[in-house]
Enzyme design. Structure first.
Site, mmCIF file in Angstrom:
data_model
loop_
_atom_site.group_PDB
_atom_site.id
_atom_site.type_symbol
_atom_site.label_atom_id
_atom_site.label_comp_id
_atom_site.label_asym_id
_atom_site.label_seq_id
_atom_site.Cartn_x
_atom_site.Cartn_y
_atom_site.Cartn_z
ATOM 1 N N ASP A 181 0.844 -1.188 0.000
ATOM 2 C CA ASP A 181 0.000 0.000 0.000
ATOM 3 C C ASP A 181 0.884 1.244 0.000
ATOM 4 O O ASP A 181 1.816 1.352 0.812
ATOM 5 C CB ASP A 181 -0.906 -0.001 1.237
ATOM 6 C CG ASP A 181 -1.942 1.106 1.190
ATOM 7 O OD1 ASP A 181 -3.001 0.885 0.596
ATOM 8 O OD2 ASP A 181 -1.676 2.190 1.747
ATOM 9 N N ASN B 265 -2.450 12.866 -3.441
ATOM 10 C CA ASN B 265 -3.431 13.327 -4.422
ATOM 11 C C ASN B 265 -3.950 14.725 -4.080
ATOM 12 O O ASN B 265 -4.128 15.565 -4.968
ATOM 13 C CB ASN B 265 -4.613 12.354 -4.489
ATOM 14 C CG ASN B 265 -4.418 11.271 -5.536
ATOM 15 O OD1 ASN B 265 -3.616 11.415 -6.446
ATOM 16 N ND2 ASN B 265 -5.138 10.178 -5.397
ATOM 17 N N HIS C 233 -4.704 14.601 -9.144
ATOM 18 C CA HIS C 233 -4.916 13.207 -9.540
ATOM 19 C C HIS C 233 -4.047 12.779 -10.718
ATOM 20 O O HIS C 233 -3.681 11.609 -10.825
ATOM 21 C CB HIS C 233 -6.398 12.970 -9.849
ATOM 22 C CG HIS C 233 -7.250 12.945 -8.612
ATOM 23 N ND1 HIS C 233 -7.326 11.847 -7.792
ATOM 24 C CD2 HIS C 233 -8.019 13.898 -8.045
ATOM 25 C CE1 HIS C 233 -8.132 12.108 -6.765
ATOM 26 N NE2 HIS C 233 -8.565 13.355 -6.895
ATOM 27 N N ASP D 82 -1.805 9.536 -10.592
ATOM 28 C CA ASP D 82 -1.799 8.435 -11.567
ATOM 29 C C ASP D 82 -0.371 8.114 -12.013
ATOM 30 O O ASP D 82 0.012 6.949 -12.130
ATOM 31 C CB ASP D 82 -2.647 8.803 -12.789
ATOM 32 C CG ASP D 82 -4.139 8.797 -12.485
ATOM 33 O OD1 ASP D 82 -4.526 8.341 -11.393
ATOM 34 O OD2 ASP D 82 -4.915 9.264 -13.349
ATOM 35 N N GLU E 12 -4.624 2.448 -4.297
ATOM 36 C CA GLU E 12 -3.159 2.484 -4.218
ATOM 37 C C GLU E 12 -2.584 1.191 -3.656
ATOM 38 O O GLU E 12 -1.434 1.140 -3.221
ATOM 39 C CB GLU E 12 -2.702 3.670 -3.361
ATOM 40 C CG GLU E 12 -3.093 3.595 -1.887
ATOM 41 C CD GLU E 12 -4.471 4.150 -1.575
ATOM 42 O OE1 GLU E 12 -4.710 4.505 -0.413
ATOM 43 O OE2 GLU E 12 -5.329 4.224 -2.482
#
Length: 310
Positions: A182, A190, A195, A199, A226
């Site tokens: 994780d 973010n 975002h 990404d 994630e």
């Protein structure tokens, strides 16, 4: 495998065809037609054909119907009943035009029929058409099992793969490990960077994880958001912890700025679970244990590995 590699592969690799006939002359005729364009395999009976299919997974099987012992229909039924061989395209080759036989063949899962004596032009065209359809189907199926953002496997593919590997390890008494991963403080990332940057971060993390897995049998998937998950077949706890630490180190070595993290850069936490699969355990238990270990890794300060053997 990343999407670009996946799309390029079917165009660059030779197709594989298995020719099954109890008459060597018929095999020779088909071999002469296809040996330059395809990688060919030969079998003279049903049992041999099934064994070759399980070993090499050809794209197509040119299958004689009438053979001693197992008929072509029996072989087709066996191939379609096995998930490992079910997608192989079966083209029946027969000396008799019989509507009842053709109906039966299509009901069993055949994709086409070729009639003897072999007409080279018709046979070549039909095989080429079916080969193209098979490769297109394989490509679409593979894309459906990939995570579109990162290019690694998606959760659907993971949930198909783990039960198969579990059975293999259980049958052969081999250790199996799972690593749950994780990205630390990803929501904060973010919120600060947006975002699109998020990404891009996930793409780089996915590549770092993939590059850290050395063996062809190791497998990584995006589990959700994630989170990523790795399957490490034939790997005991110590080996799995070592691999997980390599992944943690590789992500930190990216030096991706993350000013909302206590580490000031992107890091990842890992939970490891390892087991010798047995019939009284389930693969779901392995995932749950890895998830618990991941929670402990995050509670203990993140950017670290915590593992447990079952």
């Amino acid at each position: 495998m990343h999407l670009a590699e996946l799309i390029a592969r079917p165009q660059s690799e030779k197709g594989k065809i298995l020719i099954v006939d109890d008459q060597p002359l018929n095999i020779k005729i088909l071999h002469q037609l296809f040996n330059e364009e395809y990688e060919l395999f030969m079998a003279t009976n049903g049992e041999q054909a099934i064994a070759i299919c399980q070993k090499v997974l050809p794209d197509l099987v040119l299958l004689d119907i009438e053979m001693p012992g197992m008929s072509g229909f029996d072989v087709c039924q066996h191939l379609k009943a096995d998930p490992e061989t079910a997608t192989i395209g079966v083209i029946f080759v027969t000396a008799h035009f019989d509507e009842v036989q053709e109906v039966k063949g299509f009901q069993l899962g055949a994709v086409d029929f070729i009639h003897k004596p072999i007409n080279p032009i018709i046979t070549t065209a039909r095989v080429k058409n079916q080969f193209t359809l098979k490769r297109q189907s394989d490509l679409l199926h593979s894309i459906a099992l990939l995570d579109s953002l990162t290019g690694v496997a998606n959760r659907r593919q993971f949930e198909q793969r783990l039960p198969e590997i579990w059975k293999h390890c259980c049958r052969n008494e081999l250790a199996l490990s799972v690593v749950m991963l994780d990205v630390d403080f990803f929501k904060r990332f973010n919120d600060r960077y947006g975002h699109q940057e998020g990404d891009q971060c996930l793409r780089q993390v996915a590549k770092a994880i993939s590059d850290s897995l050395q063996r062809a049998t190791d497998f990584v998937a995006r589990y959700g958001g994630e989170e990523f998950i790795c399957i490490l077949p034939e790997t005991k706890l110590a080996g799995a912890i070592h691999t997980a630490q390599k992944i943690v180190n590789a992500v930190q070595a990216l030096h991706l700025a993350h000013l909302e993290s206590s580490f000031q850069e992107v890091t990842i936490s890992a939970g490891v679970a390892s087991v010798l699969p047995k019939s009284d355990l389930t693969w779901q238990t392995l995932i749950e244990t890895a998830d618990q270990q991941l929670y402990l890794a995050k509670e203990s300060g993140r950017n670290q590995v915590v593992g447990l053997g079952l």
